[in-house]
Each structure stands twice: as structure tokens, then as C-alpha cells.
Write a protein that holds these residues in place. Structure first.
Motif, PDB file in Angstrom:
ATOM      1  N   SER A  81       0.958  -1.117   0.054  1.00 31.57           N
ATOM      2  CA  SER A  81       0.041   0.030  -0.050  1.00 31.57           C
ATOM      3  C   SER A  81       0.743   1.225  -0.042  1.00 31.57           C
ATOM      4  O   SER A  81       2.116   1.275   0.282  1.00 31.57           O
ATOM      5  N   ALA A  82       0.439   2.433  -0.161  1.00 35.39           N
ATOM      6  CA  ALA A  82       1.132   3.726  -0.310  1.00 35.39           C
ATOM      7  C   ALA A  82       1.596   3.908   1.099  1.00 35.39           C
ATOM      8  O   ALA A  82       2.919   4.380   1.111  1.00 35.39           O
ATOM      9  N   LYS A  83       0.874   3.573   2.221  1.00 35.28           N
ATOM     10  CA  LYS A  83       1.412   3.882   3.506  1.00 35.28           C
ATOM     11  C   LYS A  83       2.505   2.796   3.878  1.00 35.28           C
ATOM     12  O   LYS A  83       3.517   3.020   4.839  1.00 35.28           O
ATOM     13  N   ILE A  84       2.373   1.652   3.347  1.00 35.98           N
ATOM     14  CA  ILE A  84       3.594   0.608   3.578  1.00 35.98           C
ATOM     15  C   ILE A  84       4.758   1.180   2.770  1.00 35.98           C
ATOM     16  O   ILE A  84       5.911   0.885   3.318  1.00 35.98           O
ATOM     17  N   LYS A 130       8.785  17.205   4.783  1.00 34.71           N
ATOM     18  CA  LYS A 130       7.543  16.764   5.524  1.00 34.71           C
ATOM     19  C   LYS A 130       6.810  16.102   4.446  1.00 34.71           C
ATOM     20  O   LYS A 130       6.407  16.600   3.519  1.00 34.71           O
ATOM     21  N   LYS A 131       5.965  15.038   5.137  1.00 40.78           N
ATOM     22  CA  LYS A 131       5.087  14.150   4.367  1.00 40.78           C
ATOM     23  C   LYS A 131       3.749  14.778   4.404  1.00 40.78           C
ATOM     24  O   LYS A 131       3.115  15.178   5.405  1.00 40.78           O
ATOM     25  N   GLY A 132       3.031  14.672   3.309  1.00 41.63           N
ATOM     26  CA  GLY A 132       1.567  15.119   3.291  1.00 41.63           C
ATOM     27  C   GLY A 132       0.780  13.781   3.464  1.00 41.63           C
ATOM     28  O   GLY A 132       0.818  13.149   4.188  1.00 41.63           O
ATOM     29  N   THR A 133      -0.100  13.716   2.452  1.00 43.02           N
ATOM     30  CA  THR A 133      -1.078  12.593   2.393  1.00 43.02           C
ATOM     31  C   THR A 133      -0.756  11.731   1.347  1.00 43.02           C
ATOM     32  O   THR A 133       0.173  11.731   0.569  1.00 43.02           O
ATOM     33  N   THR A 134      -1.447  10.458   1.484  1.00 39.04           N
ATOM     34  CA  THR A 134      -1.197   9.386   0.400  1.00 39.04           C
ATOM     35  C   THR A 134      -2.635   9.023  -0.057  1.00 39.04           C
ATOM     36  O   THR A 134      -3.712   9.212   0.423  1.00 39.04           O
ATOM     37  N   SER A 135      -2.616   8.404  -1.326  1.00 41.91           N
ATOM     38  CA  SER A 135      -3.658   7.867  -1.916  1.00 41.91           C
ATOM     39  C   SER A 135      -3.520   6.473  -2.273  1.00 41.91           C
ATOM     40  O   SER A 135      -2.452   6.069  -2.896  1.00 41.91           O
ATOM     41  N   ASP A 136      -4.666   5.617  -2.679  1.00 40.02           N
ATOM     42  CA  ASP A 136      -4.206   4.337  -3.260  1.00 40.02           C
ATOM     43  C   ASP A 136      -5.534   3.799  -3.882  1.00 40.02           C
ATOM     44  O   ASP A 136      -6.429   3.948  -3.402  1.00 40.02           O
ATOM     45  N   THR A 137      -5.495   3.409  -4.907  1.00 42.37           N
ATOM     46  CA  THR A 137      -6.771   2.960  -5.830  1.00 42.37           C
ATOM     47  C   THR A 137      -6.365   1.749  -6.808  1.00 42.37           C
ATOM     48  O   THR A 137      -5.097   1.625  -7.374  1.00 42.37           O
ATOM     49  N   LYS A 138      -7.198   0.944  -7.063  1.00 44.42           N
ATOM     50  CA  LYS A 138      -7.209  -0.109  -8.186  1.00 44.42           C
ATOM     51  C   LYS A 138      -7.543   0.319  -9.501  1.00 44.42           C
ATOM     52  O   LYS A 138      -7.079  -0.283 -10.512  1.00 44.42           O
ATOM     53  N   ASN A 139      -8.065   1.756  -9.584  1.00 43.14           N
ATOM     54  CA  ASN A 139      -8.240   2.200 -10.772  1.00 43.14           C
ATOM     55  C   ASN A 139      -7.043   3.022 -11.389  1.00 43.14           C
ATOM     56  O   ASN A 139      -7.044   4.129 -10.963  1.00 43.14           O
ATOM     57  N   CYS A 140      -6.253   2.447 -12.073  1.00 44.79           N
ATOM     58  CA  CYS A 140      -5.147   3.329 -12.754  1.00 44.79           C
ATOM     59  C   CYS A 140      -5.576   4.381 -13.784  1.00 44.79           C
ATOM     60  O   CYS A 140      -4.387   5.192 -14.026  1.00 44.79           O
ATOM     61  N   GLY A 186       3.945   9.031  -7.760  1.00 42.39           N
ATOM     62  CA  GLY A 186       3.047   7.967  -8.313  1.00 42.39           C
ATOM     63  C   GLY A 186       3.778   6.835  -8.686  1.00 42.39           C
ATOM     64  O   GLY A 186       4.562   6.522  -9.556  1.00 42.39           O
ATOM     65  N   VAL A 187       3.009   5.743  -8.294  1.00 37.67           N
ATOM     66  CA  VAL A 187       3.762   4.207  -8.439  1.00 37.67           C
ATOM     67  C   VAL A 187       2.670   3.482  -9.042  1.00 37.67           C
ATOM     68  O   VAL A 187       1.452   3.189  -8.616  1.00 37.67           O
ATOM     69  N   ALA A 188       2.774   2.975 -10.298  1.00 37.66           N
ATOM     70  CA  ALA A 188       1.755   1.908 -11.008  1.00 37.66           C
ATOM     71  C   ALA A 188       2.489   0.705 -10.993  1.00 37.66           C
ATOM     72  O   ALA A 188       3.769   0.351 -10.861  1.00 37.66           O
ATOM     73  N   VAL A 189       1.414  -0.357 -10.488  1.00 36.86           N
ATOM     74  CA  VAL A 189       1.994  -1.708 -10.196  1.00 36.86           C
ATOM     75  C   VAL A 189       1.621  -2.675 -11.259  1.00 36.86           C
ATOM     76  O   VAL A 189       0.124  -2.475 -11.650  1.00 36.86           O
ATOM     77  N   PHE A 190       2.220  -3.603 -11.534  1.00 40.12           N
ATOM     78  CA  PHE A 190       1.870  -4.313 -12.933  1.00 40.12           C
ATOM     79  C   PHE A 190       2.322  -5.922 -12.376  1.00 40.12           C
ATOM     80  O   PHE A 190       2.704  -6.040 -11.376  1.00 40.12           O
TER      81      PHE A 190
END
Length: 295
Positions: free
Chosen positions: A129-132, A147-157, A194-198
Motif C-alpha cells: 500500500s502507499a502507507k507501507i 515533510k510528508k503530506g497525504t497518501t492515496s491508493d486505488t485499483k483504478n489506474c 505516483g507508483v503503478a503496479v503491474f
């Protein structure tokens, strides 16, 4: 008128008695030695001498033989431990022509390659996940703290609030299954990764090869310590891939100012976060390789 001999009967000469007198012949007025008697006496002495040498040599030979026999008997005793190697029976000395001992070759197994564990979905099975992938509340690189802001995670690339439409189409066309984002900031300069996973490394490499960084870009993510940025201004973007991951950056000013080639702070934050992303993906592979090696 006759004359008798003075001093009794004539003395007998013995060659082995020093005090005996040699006989002299009575013929004539002048006495001469008896040479035949002298020669006979000399021969007797010589024979006795030879006999003495023969007997003495025989006795010496017997004595030496006795000494050797005693030494042989001693060698058969219990003193072999103190003998030099040359005196030990030949059977007790290992043969120099015998076969040399052989040992089975041994070698440690080669270490597992961390990249093998982030190259395909089959091996890259750890939670993701983005937090991991981007833990904590800040990032320190050298003497610089972001400084770190926020994170987001989605299955819709291809989500429109995540990426530009052209990038979304490219990602889904190559089999993207997950897209994660995170943002960092320092002194009014921010970056979104942004990180895309394949499923495979080949898919990620193909997607990265098709990216046009001028239009196929990730959208900035604001929230927390990160103010909105790069919504309409010119910003700097990058793209890369490692294993089954493709990753992108967009960096710019929170003030909305356009980025130029002289803005080294923008280039620095973008490069640092791209490098950090690569390291985090690699560490993910290392952790899984270590776990597999210990099983």
C-alpha cells in the motif's frame, strides 16, 4: 797337560732369553757367529708374531660380532619409540605413492536476488500500500528533511483525479492493477510520487517506454503539510521503472510559479524522491529475499 773349562759347562743360548749367551764356534783362534742359528731364531720369532696377529684378529672379529648381535637384540626390544625414522621397519612408514585423500567440494548457495522478488506478482506477495511503501511522517535524506503530506491508493489506474487521461490509458493498456501516490514538501517546493503496479517486470518496462513526460503525467496530491501545487503552472516531471513497478514524479512551487531550469530546488526534490522510491522498492525485494532464504 790338559786344561779344564773355567766356570763349569758352557751356557746354552736361548733367543727368547735376553741374558743367555750366543754360542760361538771353537774352531780356530777367532770365533764367528753361528749364522744358521740366528736365522732359525728370527724365523721362529716371525712365526710367533704372525700367529699372534691371526689369533688377535679372530678375537676382535668375534667381539664385534657379539656387539652387533647385542644391538640387534636391543632393536627388537621396547625402545622403538626413540629410534630415528630410518630405523623403523619399512611397513610402519606410510607409502608416499598412496592415493591422496579426497574431499567432496562444498560451496554456499548463491544469495537470492532481491530483484527476483519484485519482478513478478508470483514472488512479490508481501502486503502493499502507499502507507507501507512510504511510511512515517517525514523523510530525511542527508541533511535535508521533507515533510510528508497525504497518501492515496486505488485499483483504478485511469482515475481522472489521479493521472492525466493519456497516462491512465497507457497504464491500463499495459495491465496496471494498482496506483499509489504520496506527496512531500520543503520550503514551498513540493513533489508528488505516483507508483503503478503491474503483474510482470516486462509490463512495467513497456509502459515506462511509452510515456511522454510532457503530457503523460501524474496529478499532484495535496493535503496535510502539502498545499495545492502544479494545478495550472508548469512543473517538472519524470518517469522510470524497476521490477514490476513504474514510478512518476511531478514537482513545483506551492505559489503557482512556473518551474524553469534554474530552479534547482525543484530538480533536487524531484530527483531525491525518485531515488527514495527506487530504494523502497528494492528494500521490498530484499525483505522478501531474506524471508525466503530463512525458510
Amino acid at each position: 797337560m790338559s786344561f779344564g773349562q773355567q766356570g763349569g759347562p758352557p751356557s746354552q743360548w736361548d733367543p727368547w732369553k735376553p741374558q743367555s749367551q750366543q754360542p760361538w764356534s771353537s774352531g780356530g783362534g777367532e770365533q764367528t757367529p753361528d749364522w744358521a742359528a740366528l736365522a732359525e731364531a728370527s724365523e721362529i720369532r716371525n712365526r710367533r708374531r704372525r700367529l699372534f696377529f691371526i689369533v688377535g684378529g679372530a678375537l676382535a672379529t668375534v667381539a664385534i660380532g657379539t656387539a652387533v648381535a647385542m644391538a640387534v637384540v636391543s632393536a627388537d626390544g621396547k625402545d622403538e619409540a626413540n629410534k630415528p625414522t630410518s630405523s623403523v621397519p619399512a611397513a610402519a612408514i606410510p607409502s608416499a605413492t598412496g592415493a591422496a585423500p579426497s574431499f567432496a567440494p562444498t560451496s554456499a548457495p548463491p544469495p537470492l536476488d532481491p530483484k527476483d522478488f519484485i519482478a513478478s506478482k508470483a514472488k512479490d506477495t508481501a502486503p502493499l500500500s502507499a502507507k507501507i511503501l512510504f511510511p512515517g511522517t517525514q523523510l530525511t535524506m542527508g541533511s535535508t528533511v521533507y515533510k510528508k503530506g497525504t497518501t492515496s491508493d486505488t485499483k483504478n489506474c485511469a482515475a481522472t483525479d489521479t493521472v492525466q487521461p493519456t497516462l491512465g490509458k497507457l497504464l491500463t493498456g499495459n495491465g496496471c492493477t494498482q496506483f499509489m501516490r504520496v506527496s512531500y514538501t520543503k520550503d514551498g517546493v513540493s513533489v508528488t510520487v505516483g507508483v503503478a503496479v503491474f503483474d510482470t517486470e516486462a509490463q512495467a518496462a513497456k509502459a515506462k517506454g511509452q510515456v511522454n513526460t510532457k503530457k503523460d503525467i501524474v496529478k499532484s496530491l495535496s493535503g496535510g503539510a502539502v498545499k495545492p501545487f502544479c494545478n495550472s503552472a508548469i512543473c517538472r516531471t519524470t518517469s522510470n521503472s524497476y521490477g514490476r513497478y513504474a514510478y512518476f514524479t511531478i514537482a513545483g512551487f506551492a505559489s503557482g510559479k512556473n518551474v524553469t531550469e534554474k530552479d534547482t530546488a525543484v530538480f533536487s526534490i524531484g530527483n531525491n524522491l525518485a531515488e527514495f522510491t527506487f530504494r523502497q522498492i528494492h528494500r521490498r525485494g530484499e525483505a522478501q529475499a531474506s524471508t525466503a532464504a530463512g525458510e
